[in-house]
Structures are given as C-alpha cells and as structure tokens.
Design an enzyme around this catalytic site. Structure first.
Site, PDB file in Angstrom:
ATOM      1  N   HIS A 269     124.351  51.590 -50.340  1.00 53.91           N
ATOM      2  CA  HIS A 269     124.900  51.638 -51.710  1.00 53.91           C
ATOM      3  C   HIS A 269     124.933  50.202 -52.232  1.00 53.91           C
ATOM      4  O   HIS A 269     123.901  49.539 -52.296  1.00 53.91           O
ATOM      5  CB  HIS A 269     126.279  52.318 -51.617  1.00 53.91           C
ATOM      6  CG  HIS A 269     126.901  52.695 -52.923  1.00 53.91           C
ATOM      7  ND1 HIS A 269     126.269  52.618 -54.132  1.00 53.91           N
ATOM      8  CD2 HIS A 269     128.155  53.172 -53.213  1.00 53.91           C
ATOM      9  CE1 HIS A 269     127.087  53.024 -55.088  1.00 53.91           C
ATOM     10  NE2 HIS A 269     128.244  53.363 -54.558  1.00 53.91           N
ATOM     11  N   HIS A 308     115.910  55.571 -54.783  1.00 50.45           N
ATOM     12  CA  HIS A 308     117.192  55.943 -55.371  1.00 50.45           C
ATOM     13  C   HIS A 308     117.332  57.455 -55.320  1.00 50.45           C
ATOM     14  O   HIS A 308     116.343  58.163 -55.485  1.00 50.45           O
ATOM     15  CB  HIS A 308     117.264  55.457 -56.827  1.00 50.45           C
ATOM     16  CG  HIS A 308     118.646  55.338 -57.341  1.00 50.45           C
ATOM     17  ND1 HIS A 308     119.345  56.425 -57.812  1.00 50.45           N
ATOM     18  CD2 HIS A 308     119.489  54.281 -57.421  1.00 50.45           C
ATOM     19  CE1 HIS A 308     120.546  56.021 -58.163  1.00 50.45           C
ATOM     20  NE2 HIS A 308     120.658  54.737 -57.930  1.00 50.45           N
ATOM     21  N   ASP A 364     119.335  46.794 -57.206  1.00 46.86           N
ATOM     22  CA  ASP A 364     119.653  45.772 -56.208  1.00 46.86           C
ATOM     23  C   ASP A 364     118.464  44.898 -55.829  1.00 46.86           C
ATOM     24  O   ASP A 364     118.627  43.904 -55.128  1.00 46.86           O
ATOM     25  CB  ASP A 364     120.206  46.431 -54.938  1.00 46.86           C
ATOM     26  CG  ASP A 364     121.622  46.916 -55.163  1.00 46.86           C
ATOM     27  OD1 ASP A 364     122.348  46.245 -55.905  1.00 46.86           O
ATOM     28  OD2 ASP A 364     121.983  47.961 -54.609  1.00 46.86           O
TER      29      ASP A 364
HETATM   30  N1  CMC Z   1     112.035  52.334 -47.823  1.00 47.68           N
HETATM   31  C1  CMC Z   1     111.175  53.126 -47.144  1.00 47.68           C
HETATM   32  N2  CMC Z   1     111.221  54.475 -47.213  1.00 47.68           N
HETATM   33  C2  CMC Z   1     112.177  55.027 -47.985  1.00 47.68           C
HETATM   34  C3  CMC Z   1     113.096  54.238 -48.713  1.00 47.68           C
HETATM   35  C4  CMC Z   1     112.991  52.848 -48.605  1.00 47.68           C
HETATM   36  N3  CMC Z   1     113.839  52.061 -49.290  1.00 47.68           N
HETATM   37  N4  CMC Z   1     113.946  55.045 -49.403  1.00 47.68           N
HETATM   38  C5  CMC Z   1     113.566  56.292 -49.110  1.00 47.68           C
HETATM   39  N5  CMC Z   1     112.500  56.293 -48.264  1.00 47.68           N
HETATM   40  C6  CMC Z   1     111.764  57.449 -47.753  1.00 47.68           C
HETATM   41  C7  CMC Z   1     112.560  58.160 -46.673  1.00 47.68           C
HETATM   42  O1  CMC Z   1     112.235  57.661 -45.385  1.00 47.68           O
HETATM   43  C8  CMC Z   1     112.122  59.593 -46.882  1.00 47.68           C
HETATM   44  O2  CMC Z   1     110.812  59.722 -46.350  1.00 47.68           O
HETATM   45  P1  CMC Z   1     110.359  61.101 -45.639  1.00 47.68           P
HETATM   46  O3  CMC Z   1     110.346  62.114 -46.747  1.00 47.68           O
HETATM   47  O4  CMC Z   1     109.022  60.817 -45.054  1.00 47.68           O
HETATM   48  O5  CMC Z   1     111.401  61.395 -44.586  1.00 47.68           O
HETATM   49  C9  CMC Z   1     111.993  59.722 -48.401  1.00 47.68           C
HETATM   50  O6  CMC Z   1     111.682  58.384 -48.853  1.00 47.68           O
HETATM   51  C10 CMC Z   1     113.280  60.217 -49.089  1.00 47.68           C
HETATM   52  O7  CMC Z   1     114.350  59.356 -48.696  1.00 47.68           O
HETATM   53  P2  CMC Z   1     115.866  59.814 -48.513  1.00 47.68           P
HETATM   54  O8  CMC Z   1     116.549  58.869 -47.596  1.00 47.68           O
HETATM   55  O9  CMC Z   1     115.891  61.275 -48.134  1.00 47.68           O
HETATM   56  O10 CMC Z   1     116.410  59.671 -49.993  1.00 47.68           O
HETATM   57  P3  CMC Z   1     117.929  59.599 -50.447  1.00 47.68           P
HETATM   58  O11 CMC Z   1     117.959  60.058 -51.844  1.00 47.68           O
HETATM   59  O12 CMC Z   1     118.817  60.281 -49.457  1.00 47.68           O
HETATM   60  O13 CMC Z   1     118.231  58.023 -50.342  1.00 47.68           O
HETATM   61  C11 CMC Z   1     118.566  55.766 -50.877  1.00 47.68           C
HETATM   62  C12 CMC Z   1     118.346  57.180 -51.434  1.00 47.68           C
HETATM   63  C13 CMC Z   1     118.899  54.818 -52.036  1.00 47.68           C
HETATM   64  C14 CMC Z   1     119.774  55.772 -49.916  1.00 47.68           C
HETATM   65  C15 CMC Z   1     117.292  55.310 -50.149  1.00 47.68           C
HETATM   66  O14 CMC Z   1     116.199  55.284 -51.037  1.00 47.68           O
HETATM   67  C16 CMC Z   1     117.460  53.958 -49.456  1.00 47.68           C
HETATM   68  O15 CMC Z   1     117.953  53.887 -48.333  1.00 47.68           O
HETATM   69  N6  CMC Z   1     117.046  52.832 -50.157  1.00 47.68           N
HETATM   70  C17 CMC Z   1     117.260  51.506 -49.612  1.00 47.68           C
HETATM   71  C18 CMC Z   1     118.695  51.089 -49.846  1.00 47.68           C
HETATM   72  C19 CMC Z   1     118.949  50.725 -51.287  1.00 47.68           C
HETATM   73  O16 CMC Z   1     118.195  50.002 -51.903  1.00 47.68           O
HETATM   74  N7  CMC Z   1     120.088  51.214 -51.808  1.00 47.68           N
HETATM   75  C20 CMC Z   1     120.533  50.884 -53.153  1.00 47.68           C
HETATM   76  C21 CMC Z   1     120.541  52.062 -54.037  1.00 47.68           C
HETATM   77  S1  CMC Z   1     120.727  51.616 -55.762  1.00 47.68           S
HETATM   78  C22 CMC Z   1     122.285  50.922 -55.931  1.00 47.68           C
HETATM   79  C23 CMC Z   1     123.391  51.803 -55.532  1.00 47.68           C
HETATM   80  O17 CMC Z   1     123.374  53.014 -55.781  1.00 47.68           O
HETATM   81  O18 CMC Z   1     124.342  51.269 -54.977  1.00 47.68           O
END
Ligand code: CMC
Length: 429
Positions: A269, A308, A364
C-alpha cells in the site's frame, strides 16, 4: 414489476429466488434466504477475500474509473484540482462536498492553522523513541497517543466534537511527521510557523536550521501542495477501509486513524514508495533493467510502484507526479534515479507480461524520487503519504458515521476447521 431484479435458481433444491438490484449491486443479506432444507442452514453467503467484488458502503466522496484512468474528488477531475487548488482547499472540498468561498476558506485555514502545535508532553514521549525508530512507527504511535490528550473525541455522535478533531488531526499530522524526521536525524524539533501556508510550514518544521525565519522555496511549496492533493483520497483502499472498519466500532478518531496509518505502512500500500527507491537503488543502472524485468516475470520480485487493484490503465496521479518531478529537479538538481525509473517504465510498458496484466505505473512510482530530491530519506515517504490521506480518512469516517446502513464491520467466515470433539486428557500424555 421493476426489471431491477436478479433471478437465482438454486440447483441444489430447484427453488428460484428473486433479489433486488440497486446501483448495480445486490444485497449480500438477500442471499441468506437461499437455504437447503436443513433447519440450521444459515443460508448462502458470498466468499470474497480481499473484497475483490464487494462494495462495503455507498460513498459520495471519490470516484475512480480504473479502466479509463479517471480519478475525481466530489466530481472534480484530479488534474484540474492539482492545477488550480491548494491542498487545504481540496481538504475542504473532500470534507464538505463543495469548494469553499473566500470566507469559508479563510475560516478553514485559520481553524487548521491554530491547531498545529503539539502538547509538550507529546514532544517529550516522542523523544523516548530510539534514534533509528522508523518514522512511520513514531507517526502511528503518536497519533494513537493523541486520543489520551483529547478524551472528548470519544463523543463520536456529536458533530461539533467531530469537526474539532478534524481540525486538530489535519493540523497536527505535519507537526508529528516533522518531529519524527528531526528525531531521526538528531535535530531539535522546529515549532510550527503559522504565518506560512500548510506546506510552507511543513517545510519549515522539516528543514529550518538556525535562521530566525524560514523562507520556503515556492516551487517546493507548490510541488508539495500538488503531491498532497494527489494523495488526499482514493476511495475504499486498504487504509480507508481500515479507518471505516475501526470507526464502525465507535472508536475515537485518533485510534482509528492510527490503525489506518498502520495499514498504509505496508509495502503493498503506502509503503510502496519507499520500496520503489530501494528497488531503483538495487537495480543501480539502466543496463541492469532487463535482468530485473526478467526476475519480475519469473515471479521472484515485484516491480514496485507498478500495478493497482483498481487502475488497469495509467494511474492519472502518476502522470501529474512525473510533470511535478521536472519542476522540482529545476530547483534541486536531477535525481539520477529518475533515468532508471523512466527506462524501467518504458521497458515494462512494452513488455507482454505487463501489457497482458494491465500493469501501469501507480502513484508511488515517481513520488519517492521527488521526495528524495527534496532531501527526504526514504523512511519518510509513507509519512508523506499519511499527512494528506488524513483528510480522506477523516472524511470517510464522517460519512460512515452518518450512514444509517452502516453497522459494526464484522465479516463472515467459512469455517473449515475441526468439528466438535471432546477433550480427552489421556490423549495429551
Ligand atoms: N510486478 C510484477 N507483477 C505484478 C505486479 C508487480 N508490481 N503487480 C501485479 N503483478 C502480477 C501478479 O503477479 C499477478 O500475476 P499472475 O496473474 O500471473 O499471478 C497479476 O499481476 C495480478 O496481480 P495481483 O497481485 O493479483 O493484483 P492485486 O490487485 O491483488 O494487487 C497490487 C495490486 C498493487 C498490490 C500489486 O499490483 C502490487 O503488489 N504492486 C506493487 C506494490 C505497489 O506498487 N503498491 C502500491 C499501490 S498504489 C498506492 C496505494 O494504493 O497505496
């Protein structure tokens, strides 16, 4: 009969049910009537870890269309607000629903400005943290401790008491943040200067040295206003949901906000901006980017600052932050990490792995690079997120308390553990 209904056939029993659709949603409690014949069947529920497709409230504050990359506060597009408003105007808009007129703004700014000072006892216990305590840990604990200074805040049904806590919290979070920073670097705490703007005063409390009057740089002051506007709210994200959830137990706003800030602290987050900087440093040079991208694709690491839950398009905040970065670099000099970030973004946006999963830079990705150029250590980045998000958290808290549909947050579970069994003392020998 209205066609705003959903007909469900339970193939286990052959029975058909009709449930109402309102605002594109069905009520989860309407599913309870779908039962097996057994008398103790509690009825059907939905299973949705992470709230992937569950609305927890009705809200009138912030609108996001993640597919189109749209973000609006009270109907105003984020880019227009960032272009024309100060952070305190936007905080007023969030809280009251409309932008303030001149008199309303003057009163609002006065109220917030007169609450910037911290009780000296707060300062005293802040000095008790270890020199290397993470500023987010200091921030969370200090905000929670404020509830002991303002016990009347427990009167959560009194609107005027609630308003007062809004002023206090929005005014004091920059002071707490700046004290936490100065604690880390061993500098004496700098008191608020109420002649300055909200962001100008924050720069004063962070960077004032021995000068009698600190003069904030106008570009930095404005850049902070923009960053604060972009971070002020983002509808039902993890920390806002935490604020609402804790607040639903009628907890005082200081304790609830400390919980929300703790959620923000997590690297998935608000902690992502700190993680982005660590990642950029670890990559070290543009030539190492392809290797890092391969590790992301192999699932070994995440490309921090990318992806996201809601945006499946370019996060509109990331675009504005990228522009702001150039203005800040004119003053501070170029942060060399920006070259790695820009190239990383270019490569990722052209790579099938990221295209297929609709992974774009989020808020971010660039914010930490600006904060670093401003002279902030990466540990402070999430604190910089928490300051403006305080406006959003408190606005959602207020909306939640006024919402007659709301009850104490208490999800169901699907129990898969042991059935009832008797404790047999002999078996424990
Ligand atoms: N790098 C590489 N792969 C990714 C990333 C990433 N940053 N984000 C998602 N994926 C892949 C993930 O491995 C999955 O692949 P597969 O379908 O093959 O298993 C697919 O994309 C869907 O990901 P998810 O984890 O199921 O998606 P989510 O909606 O649960 O997660 C997230 C959203 C923001 C937690 C995630 O994208 C992430 O961890 N990003 C990096 C951390 C980040 O930048 N967070 C800040 C978010 S914006 C500010 C805020 O809200 O605070």
């Amino acid at each position: 009969m209205s066609n705003q209904t959903l007909t469900i056939t339970d193939n286990r029993t052959g029975k058909t049910y009709s449930v109402g659709i309102e605002n594109g949603a069905i009520k989860a409690t309407d599913l309870r009537q779908i039962k097996l014949a057994e008398a103790d069947d509690p009825g059907l529920c939905t299973y949705d870890p992470g709230f992937m497709n569950t609305a927890s409230c009705k809200s009138r504050i912030t609108y996001i269309d993640g597919d189109k990359g749209v973000l609006e506060y009270r109907g105003y597009p984020i880019a227009q607000l960032a272009e024309s408003c100060t952070f305190l105007e936007v905080a007023y808009l969030l809280y009251h629903g409309e932008l303030p007129n001149e008199k309303q703004l003057t009163d609002w700014v006065n109220q917030i400005t007169t609450h910037t000072i911290l009780h000296e006892n707060v300062k005293q216990f802040m000095t008790g943290f270890r020199y290397d305590a993470h500023p987010m840990g200091i921030f969370v604990s200090t905000v929670a401790a404020l509830s002991t200074f303002y016990p009347e805040a427990k009167k959560i049904n009194d609107k005027s008491v609630r308003m007062k806590q809004f002023y206090r919290l929005l005014a004091k979070v920059p002071t707490i943040a700046a004290f936490a920073y100065r604690h880390n670097i061993g500098m004496p705490y700098a008191y608020p200067d109420n002649d300055l703007s909200y962001t100008g005063n924050f720069l004063n409390m962070m960077f004032k040295k021995t000068e009698t009057k600190y003069k904030p740089n106008k570009v930095m002051e404005r850049a902070l206003d923009i960053l604060f506007i972009l971070h002020a709210d983002h509808e039902q994200n993890c920390s806002t949901n935490t604020m609402r959830s804790i607040g639903s137990a009628h907890t005082d706003p200081y304790s609830a906000l400390a919980g929300a800030a703790s959620a923000l602290y997590g690297p998935l987050h608000g902690g992502a901006n700190e993680a982005v900087l660590r990642m950029l440093r670890e990559i070290g040079s543009v030539s190492k980017i392809p290797e890092f991208i391969n590790r992301c694709k192999a699932g070994e690491v995440r490309l921090m600052g990318f992806g996201h839950r809601v945006y499946k398009n370019y996060d509109p905040r990331a675009r504005i932050i990228k522009q702001t970065a150039d203005e800040v670099f004119e003053v501070t000099g170029r942060n060399p990490l920006i070259d790695i970030a820009v190239e990383l973004e270019r490569i990722a946006l052209n790579d099938d792995y990221f295209i297929k999963r609709k992974l774009y830079p989020n808020v971010d990705f660039y914010s930490g690079i600006i904060y670093e150029a401003m002279g902030l250590p990466s540990e402070m980045f999430t604190v910089m997120f928490a300051i403006p998000r305080t406006a959003g958290w408190l606005t959602h808290w207020e909306e939640m308390l006024d919402d007659e549909d709301q009850k104490i947050a208490r999800p169901k579970q699907i129990y898969l553990g042991q059935g009832t069994r008797d404790l047999a003392p002999a078996a424990r020998k």
